[in-house]
Design a protein around this motif. Sequence first.
Motif, PDB file in Angstrom:
ATOM      1  N   PHE A 175     109.826  67.265  19.980  1.00 15.30           N
ATOM      2  CA  PHE A 175     109.506  65.985  20.601  1.00 15.30           C
ATOM      3  C   PHE A 175     108.179  66.029  21.358  1.00 15.30           C
ATOM      4  O   PHE A 175     107.702  65.010  21.863  1.00 15.30           O
ATOM      5  CB  PHE A 175     110.630  65.553  21.556  1.00 15.30           C
ATOM      6  N   ASP A 176     107.556  67.215  21.446  1.00 15.55           N
ATOM      7  CA  ASP A 176     106.295  67.384  22.161  1.00 15.55           C
ATOM      8  C   ASP A 176     105.128  67.246  21.184  1.00 15.55           C
ATOM      9  O   ASP A 176     104.866  68.142  20.387  1.00 15.55           O
ATOM     10  CB  ASP A 176     106.265  68.749  22.841  1.00 15.55           C
ATOM     11  N   GLU A 177     104.421  66.140  21.273  1.00 17.29           N
ATOM     12  CA  GLU A 177     103.329  65.895  20.336  1.00 17.29           C
ATOM     13  C   GLU A 177     102.174  66.878  20.522  1.00 17.29           C
ATOM     14  O   GLU A 177     101.342  67.046  19.628  1.00 17.29           O
ATOM     15  CB  GLU A 177     102.820  64.460  20.464  1.00 17.29           C
ATOM     16  N   ASN A 178     102.123  67.576  21.677  1.00 19.23           N
ATOM     17  CA  ASN A 178     101.080  68.571  21.902  1.00 19.23           C
ATOM     18  C   ASN A 178     101.230  69.790  20.993  1.00 19.23           C
ATOM     19  O   ASN A 178     100.314  70.591  20.870  1.00 19.23           O
ATOM     20  CB  ASN A 178     101.092  69.025  23.366  1.00 19.23           C
ATOM     21  N   CYS A 179     102.401  69.933  20.371  1.00 21.40           N
ATOM     22  CA  CYS A 179     102.634  71.067  19.469  1.00 21.40           C
ATOM     23  C   CYS A 179     102.148  70.785  18.044  1.00 21.40           C
ATOM     24  O   CYS A 179     101.985  71.713  17.254  1.00 21.40           O
ATOM     25  CB  CYS A 179     104.123  71.390  19.408  1.00 21.40           C
ATOM     26  N   LYS A 180     101.939  69.547  17.719  1.00 22.34           N
ATOM     27  CA  LYS A 180     101.675  69.135  16.338  1.00 22.34           C
ATOM     28  C   LYS A 180     100.469  69.851  15.720  1.00 22.34           C
ATOM     29  O   LYS A 180     100.572  70.447  14.638  1.00 22.34           O
ATOM     30  CB  LYS A 180     101.476  67.612  16.282  1.00 22.34           C
ATOM     31  N   GLU A 181      99.327  69.799  16.389  1.00 21.61           N
ATOM     32  CA  GLU A 181      98.112  70.388  15.810  1.00 21.61           C
ATOM     33  C   GLU A 181      98.246  71.890  15.623  1.00 21.61           C
ATOM     34  O   GLU A 181      97.833  72.440  14.602  1.00 21.61           O
ATOM     35  CB  GLU A 181      96.906  70.072  16.695  1.00 21.61           C
ATOM     36  N   THR A 182      98.810  72.562  16.613  1.00 20.31           N
ATOM     37  CA  THR A 182      98.988  74.009  16.506  1.00 20.31           C
ATOM     38  C   THR A 182      99.930  74.353  15.366  1.00 20.31           C
ATOM     39  O   THR A 182      99.657  75.258  14.563  1.00 20.31           O
ATOM     40  CB  THR A 182      99.524  74.581  17.835  1.00 20.31           C
ATOM     41  N   TYR A 183     101.047  73.647  15.285  1.00 25.58           N
ATOM     42  CA  TYR A 183     102.030  73.913  14.230  1.00 25.58           C
ATOM     43  C   TYR A 183     101.408  73.713  12.848  1.00 25.58           C
ATOM     44  O   TYR A 183     101.510  74.583  11.968  1.00 25.58           O
ATOM     45  CB  TYR A 183     103.246  73.003  14.411  1.00 25.58           C
ATOM     46  N   GLU A 184     100.764  72.597  12.654  1.00 22.87           N
ATOM     47  CA  GLU A 184     100.197  72.287  11.337  1.00 22.87           C
ATOM     48  C   GLU A 184      99.036  73.208  10.967  1.00 22.87           C
ATOM     49  O   GLU A 184      98.797  73.461   9.788  1.00 22.87           O
ATOM     50  CB  GLU A 184      99.751  70.825  11.303  1.00 22.87           C
ATOM     51  N   ALA A 185      98.320  73.725  11.974  1.00 24.57           N
ATOM     52  CA  ALA A 185      97.191  74.618  11.698  1.00 24.57           C
ATOM     53  C   ALA A 185      97.636  75.986  11.202  1.00 24.57           C
ATOM     54  O   ALA A 185      96.857  76.705  10.564  1.00 24.57           O
ATOM     55  CB  ALA A 185      96.343  74.788  12.959  1.00 24.57           C
ATOM     56  N   ASN A 186      98.892  76.348  11.485  1.00 22.28           N
ATOM     57  CA  ASN A 186      99.354  77.708  11.172  1.00 22.28           C
ATOM     58  C   ASN A 186     100.500  77.790  10.167  1.00 22.28           C
ATOM     59  O   ASN A 186     100.667  78.817   9.515  1.00 22.28           O
ATOM     60  CB  ASN A 186      99.808  78.396  12.470  1.00 22.28           C
ATOM     61  N   ILE A 187     101.281  76.729  10.045  1.00 22.64           N
ATOM     62  CA  ILE A 187     102.469  76.781   9.188  1.00 22.64           C
ATOM     63  C   ILE A 187     102.182  75.973   7.923  1.00 22.64           C
ATOM     64  O   ILE A 187     102.518  74.786   7.823  1.00 22.64           O
ATOM     65  CB  ILE A 187     103.721  76.243   9.915  1.00 22.64           C
ATOM     66  N   GLY A 188     101.530  76.617   6.983  1.00 22.37           N
ATOM     67  CA  GLY A 188     101.118  75.949   5.756  1.00 22.37           C
ATOM     68  C   GLY A 188     102.287  75.423   4.943  1.00 22.37           C
ATOM     69  O   GLY A 188     103.302  76.095   4.775  1.00 22.37           O
ATOM     70  N   GLY A 189     102.136  74.194   4.454  1.00 23.57           N
ATOM     71  CA  GLY A 189     103.146  73.607   3.578  1.00 23.57           C
ATOM     72  C   GLY A 189     104.314  72.960   4.291  1.00 23.57           C
ATOM     73  O   GLY A 189     105.196  72.382   3.649  1.00 23.57           O
ATOM     74  N   ALA A 190     104.348  73.045   5.618  1.00 29.26           N
ATOM     75  CA  ALA A 190     105.468  72.464   6.369  1.00 29.26           C
ATOM     76  C   ALA A 190     105.050  71.167   7.045  1.00 29.26           C
ATOM     77  O   ALA A 190     103.903  71.002   7.443  1.00 29.26           O
ATOM     78  CB  ALA A 190     105.971  73.452   7.420  1.00 29.26           C
ATOM     79  N   GLN A 191     105.987  70.257   7.159  1.00 32.94           N
ATOM     80  CA  GLN A 191     105.754  69.022   7.910  1.00 32.94           C
ATOM     81  C   GLN A 191     106.051  69.269   9.385  1.00 32.94           C
ATOM     82  O   GLN A 191     106.937  70.044   9.730  1.00 32.94           O
ATOM     83  CB  GLN A 191     106.699  67.915   7.443  1.00 32.94           C
ATOM     84  N   PHE A 192     105.313  68.594  10.252  1.00 30.98           N
ATOM     85  CA  PHE A 192     105.685  68.544  11.662  1.00 30.98           C
ATOM     86  C   PHE A 192     106.321  67.185  11.901  1.00 30.98           C
ATOM     87  O   PHE A 192     105.700  66.147  11.666  1.00 30.98           O
ATOM     88  CB  PHE A 192     104.476  68.726  12.582  1.00 30.98           C
ATOM     89  N   ILE A 193     107.570  67.176  12.319  1.00 28.87           N
ATOM     90  CA  ILE A 193     108.286  65.925  12.558  1.00 28.87           C
ATOM     91  C   ILE A 193     108.392  65.707  14.063  1.00 28.87           C
ATOM     92  O   ILE A 193     109.073  66.475  14.770  1.00 28.87           O
ATOM     93  CB  ILE A 193     109.685  65.951  11.916  1.00 28.87           C
ATOM     94  N   LEU A 194     107.684  64.712  14.541  1.00 27.68           N
ATOM     95  CA  LEU A 194     107.731  64.372  15.963  1.00 27.68           C
ATOM     96  C   LEU A 194     108.979  63.533  16.208  1.00 27.68           C
ATOM     97  O   LEU A 194     109.060  62.378  15.781  1.00 27.68           O
ATOM     98  CB  LEU A 194     106.470  63.593  16.358  1.00 27.68           C
ATOM     99  N   ALA A 195     109.970  64.128  16.864  1.00 29.69           N
ATOM    100  CA  ALA A 195     111.234  63.424  17.052  1.00 29.69           C
ATOM    101  C   ALA A 195     112.008  64.017  18.214  1.00 29.69           C
ATOM    102  O   ALA A 195     111.953  65.225  18.480  1.00 29.69           O
ATOM    103  CB  ALA A 195     112.083  63.493  15.781  1.00 29.69           C
ATOM    104  N   ASP A 196     112.747  63.164  18.895  1.00 34.03           N
ATOM    105  CA  ASP A 196     113.693  63.573  19.923  1.00 34.03           C
ATOM    106  C   ASP A 196     115.025  63.800  19.223  1.00 34.03           C
ATOM    107  O   ASP A 196     115.596  62.891  18.618  1.00 34.03           O
ATOM    108  CB  ASP A 196     113.820  62.461  20.963  1.00 34.03           C
ATOM    109  N   VAL A 197     115.541  65.013  19.278  1.00 37.29           N
ATOM    110  CA  VAL A 197     116.750  65.345  18.517  1.00 37.29           C
ATOM    111  C   VAL A 197     117.950  64.510  18.971  1.00 37.29           C
ATOM    112  O   VAL A 197     118.895  64.303  18.206  1.00 37.29           O
ATOM    113  CB  VAL A 197     117.049  66.865  18.618  1.00 37.29           C
ATOM    114  N   PHE A 198     117.921  64.012  20.200  1.00 39.47           N
ATOM    115  CA  PHE A 198     119.004  63.153  20.673  1.00 39.47           C
ATOM    116  C   PHE A 198     119.034  61.823  19.912  1.00 39.47           C
ATOM    117  O   PHE A 198     120.066  61.174  19.814  1.00 39.47           O
ATOM    118  CB  PHE A 198     118.864  62.877  22.174  1.00 39.47           C
ATOM    119  N   LYS A 199     117.870  61.438  19.395  1.00 36.85           N
ATOM    120  CA  LYS A 199     117.766  60.153  18.700  1.00 36.85           C
ATOM    121  C   LYS A 199     117.672  60.297  17.181  1.00 36.85           C
ATOM    122  O   LYS A 199     117.888  59.343  16.445  1.00 36.85           O
ATOM    123  CB  LYS A 199     116.540  59.393  19.210  1.00 36.85           C
TER     124      LYS A 199
END
Length: 362
Positions: free
Chosen positions: A35-59
Amino acid sequence: MVKEKIKAVDFFCSGGGMSFGMLKAGIQVLAGIDFDENCKETYEANIGGAQFILADVFKLKEKELEDRLSLKKNDDDLLLIGCSPCQFWSIINTDKKKSKKSKNLLKEFRRFVEYFNPGYVVVENVPGVLRKKKESGLGGFIKWLNKNGYKVHFDVHEVSEYGVPQHRKRFTLIANRITSCEITPIPVKGEKITVRDVIGEHNGFPKVSPGHKDETPFLHTVAGLKKINLDRLAVTPKNGGTRLAYVNNEELAPKCHKGKIDGFKDVYGRMWWDRPSPTITTKFFSLSNGRFGHPEEDRAISLREGAVLQSFPKDYIFKTTSIANTARMIGNAVPPKYAEAVGKSILNNHTKWQNSKQEQGR
């Protein structure tokens, strides 16, 4: 028979420590959810082929995730990972009011496990979640897994046994409904990796001063120090020295430590060269928050040094906006080398199972 690759979805993925380790083990990572959008760029820069899903797991709804990733129920090749934020269950003295919502994250993760019934489940957290099995929902989750045909391993593991140059105890659950085998992480043979093995000039970390700002992706950035802390470090012995060097010094000893030789000695202390580091917390850039002094130089460790002590590679890209945000992402991460050990153990089980099926089909 075509052998299907294990596919993983990483809940509470943050900057990708768990996902990166799973990739290194040979597991395909479909997505990371946070749910932390600040993680998106870092995640996508390093985890090739994976989607980053911005979401609150409660919702987030199960059907929504199913449709977005084309997931199937009862998929033997699916791995669901839940490494929820753990501040509420930590023994570290943090503000529990701020982290109260996080105490129910395991229960939310369980909802997705029940819906998809994957071949494998991994949960990683602080040891405190095991001590509070009922309150955290862990006890009920383990009962559900056992009842529904999973062979469940759960224990507290010391990550320095798995190729991480750091002392850090982590609760890990690995559940497997594919075979009757209890899956445990695979330790690394030989001597433990130490601070000397990964930082220092001989490892490409030039000497720098407090307050040094590295504008390159290497991020050898160091927090500044007040003069009083510079003076304290100047008299702290190299290679493992502590505040006891000035415990009776009227000018240098903090009031709360003055004359006290017992109690917590790690604050303002230096790391040892030839031991794994202490646990890298979210405040590892600060001398007053633990034994985070460089073994030799008069400064706290840099952001990149903290990252490699967490077992991130030196070229891992951190797309963040401040020292504190970067340190939080690094300190909260699952050490990638430990995640890789978990991933390899699952992959070994899956390969044996696939080979057995192949033999039976002949």
